[in-house]
Scaffold this motif. Sequence first.
Motif, PDB file in Angstrom:
ATOM      1  N   UNK A  63     -36.335 -22.257   9.520  1.00  8.41           N
ATOM      2  CA  UNK A  63     -36.119 -21.434  10.811  1.00  8.41           C
ATOM      3  C   UNK A  63     -36.887 -20.504  10.702  1.00  8.41           C
ATOM      4  N   UNK A  64     -37.138 -20.511  11.838  1.00 10.02           N
ATOM      5  CA  UNK A  64     -38.477 -19.113  12.728  1.00 10.02           C
ATOM      6  C   UNK A  64     -37.987 -18.117  13.232  1.00 10.02           C
ATOM      7  N   UNK A  65     -38.386 -16.925  13.464  1.00 16.10           N
ATOM      8  CA  UNK A  65     -37.261 -16.136  14.250  1.00 16.10           C
ATOM      9  C   UNK A  65     -37.698 -16.375  15.646  1.00 16.10           C
ATOM     10  N   UNK A  66     -38.957 -17.428  15.695  1.00 14.98           N
ATOM     11  CA  UNK A  66     -38.320 -18.037  17.440  1.00 14.98           C
ATOM     12  C   UNK A  66     -37.254 -18.937  17.103  1.00 14.98           C
ATOM     13  N   UNK A  67     -36.243 -19.354  16.273  1.00 15.79           N
ATOM     14  CA  UNK A  67     -35.427 -19.422  16.389  1.00 15.79           C
ATOM     15  C   UNK A  67     -34.233 -18.775  16.667  1.00 15.79           C
ATOM     16  N   UNK A  68     -34.052 -17.485  16.539  1.00 13.14           N
ATOM     17  CA  UNK A  68     -32.709 -17.244  16.767  1.00 13.14           C
ATOM     18  C   UNK A  68     -33.597 -17.040  18.294  1.00 13.14           C
ATOM     19  N   UNK A  69     -34.233 -16.661  18.997  1.00 16.25           N
ATOM     20  CA  UNK A  69     -34.357 -16.042  20.322  1.00 16.25           C
ATOM     21  C   UNK A  69     -34.078 -17.154  21.712  1.00 16.25           C
ATOM     22  N   UNK A  70     -33.322 -18.632  21.007  1.00 12.67           N
ATOM     23  CA  UNK A  70     -33.223 -19.992  21.604  1.00 12.67           C
ATOM     24  C   UNK A  70     -31.948 -20.041  21.791  1.00 12.67           C
ATOM     25  N   UNK A 123     -24.864 -22.666  12.235  1.00 13.06           N
ATOM     26  CA  UNK A 123     -23.816 -23.226  10.988  1.00 13.06           C
ATOM     27  C   UNK A 123     -24.339 -23.241   9.713  1.00 13.06           C
ATOM     28  N   UNK A 124     -24.294 -22.920   8.459  1.00 17.31           N
ATOM     29  CA  UNK A 124     -24.918 -23.349   7.257  1.00 17.31           C
ATOM     30  C   UNK A 124     -25.629 -24.809   7.299  1.00 17.31           C
ATOM     31  N   UNK A 125     -24.351 -26.182   8.100  1.00 21.13           N
ATOM     32  CA  UNK A 125     -24.813 -26.819   7.773  1.00 21.13           C
ATOM     33  C   UNK A 125     -26.301 -27.378   8.442  1.00 21.13           C
ATOM     34  N   UNK A 126     -25.332 -27.237   9.630  1.00 21.68           N
ATOM     35  CA  UNK A 126     -27.147 -26.908  10.969  1.00 21.68           C
ATOM     36  C   UNK A 126     -28.208 -26.177  10.159  1.00 21.68           C
ATOM     37  N   UNK A 127     -28.235 -24.523   9.969  1.00 19.08           N
ATOM     38  CA  UNK A 127     -29.259 -24.074   9.173  1.00 19.08           C
ATOM     39  C   UNK A 127     -29.932 -25.391   7.852  1.00 19.08           C
ATOM     40  N   UNK A 128     -29.191 -26.325   7.610  1.00 18.13           N
ATOM     41  CA  UNK A 128     -30.232 -27.231   6.424  1.00 18.13           C
ATOM     42  C   UNK A 128     -30.912 -28.344   7.220  1.00 18.13           C
ATOM     43  N   UNK A 129     -30.584 -28.287   8.210  1.00 23.62           N
ATOM     44  CA  UNK A 129     -31.026 -30.117   9.079  1.00 23.62           C
ATOM     45  C   UNK A 129     -31.585 -29.426   9.433  1.00 23.62           C
ATOM     46  N   UNK A 130     -32.057 -28.144  10.108  1.00 14.70           N
ATOM     47  CA  UNK A 130     -33.444 -27.532  10.954  1.00 14.70           C
ATOM     48  C   UNK A 130     -34.360 -27.379   9.608  1.00 14.70           C
TER      49      UNK A 130
END
Length: 280
Positions: free
Chosen positions: A216-223, A206-213
Motif C-alpha cells: 500500500x502506497x500513499x497514492x492508494x489513499x488518493x483513489x 478493510x484489514x483483510x483487503x489491505x492484506x491482499x493489496x
Amino acid sequence: MIEVTPRELTALGVDPGSKSWDFFALKGNEVILDTSIPSKEIVQEPQKAINLIRTIENLDLMVAPSGFGLPLKDVKDLTEKDIFFTLLKFEREDQKKLLGLGEILRLIKAEPTKAVIVPGVKHLPTVPNYRKINKIDMGTSDKLCTAVVGIRDQIETYQIKPEESNFIMVEIGYGFTAVLAIENGQIIDGIGGSNIMGFRACGSLDGELAYLIKNIHKENIYKGGVASIAGYYDLSLKEITLLAENDEQVKTALKAYISSVKKSVFGISSSFSKRIKLKR
C-alpha cells in the motif's frame, strides 16, 4: 486625551487542497485577497505561490500550508523532520508529489514574512488521548480551521458564547471528506479524510483487503472513492450527482459515499457527553 487606534492587522491563510491552493487574506475585516491556483500548477511551479504571497503589502501573519499539522510552530524554526511530519511521506520523490507542500514550506521559510504552522486535530489537548490511539488522521490542519469558522458561525447565528457552541461538522473537499465533533466550543474528536470515503479518497481499508493489496502506497489513499467507482475521474461532484440520475454505477458510487459519511456522523455523535446539546 489622545485616542490611539490599533493598526489593523493583515493576515493570510493558505489552504493546499487536492484540486487547488486557496489564498485568503484580510486587513482587519476587509477581504483583500481571495483567489486560487490549481494544485497541478503549484506542483510544477512552486514559486507561483510565493509570488502571490509577496503581492500582499505589510503582511503581519500567515497561516502557512500545514498539511497534517504540528503543535503551533514558527515556520522559521521548521526542521526537515518537521516537514516530514506535515507530509507523512518517506521518499523525497513522493514528497514532491504531495501538492508541492514540502518545497513551498522551504520557500516560505526563506521569506521575511512571519508565518506559522497550525495543528491538526490529533495535536489538540481537548481531544482525549484514548481517542488518539492507533490514529494519525483525525482531521488535517485545514479541517481544524474550518471548525473554527463553524464555531464563529454558531456564535453569530445563535448569538451565543463560544463555549455554548456544539455541532458536528462535515467538511467536504474535492478529494477528502472529514467529520469533526465540537462540544462546548472545543474540538473533542475527529474522523479524518483518509478514514471516510471521499470524492477521490477510498477511506478506511478493510484489514483483510489491505492484506491482499500487500504493498500500500500513499497514492492508494488518493483513489478508490466516488470518482473511481463511478469511472469518471475528471468530473466535479455536481456533475457526478447529475449523472447518477440515469447511471446505475454512478448512483452506486454516490450511495457508497453517503453511507460512509452517515456512519461517520452517527459514530462521532457518541463522543458527545450529551447529544441533546447539538444544534444541528
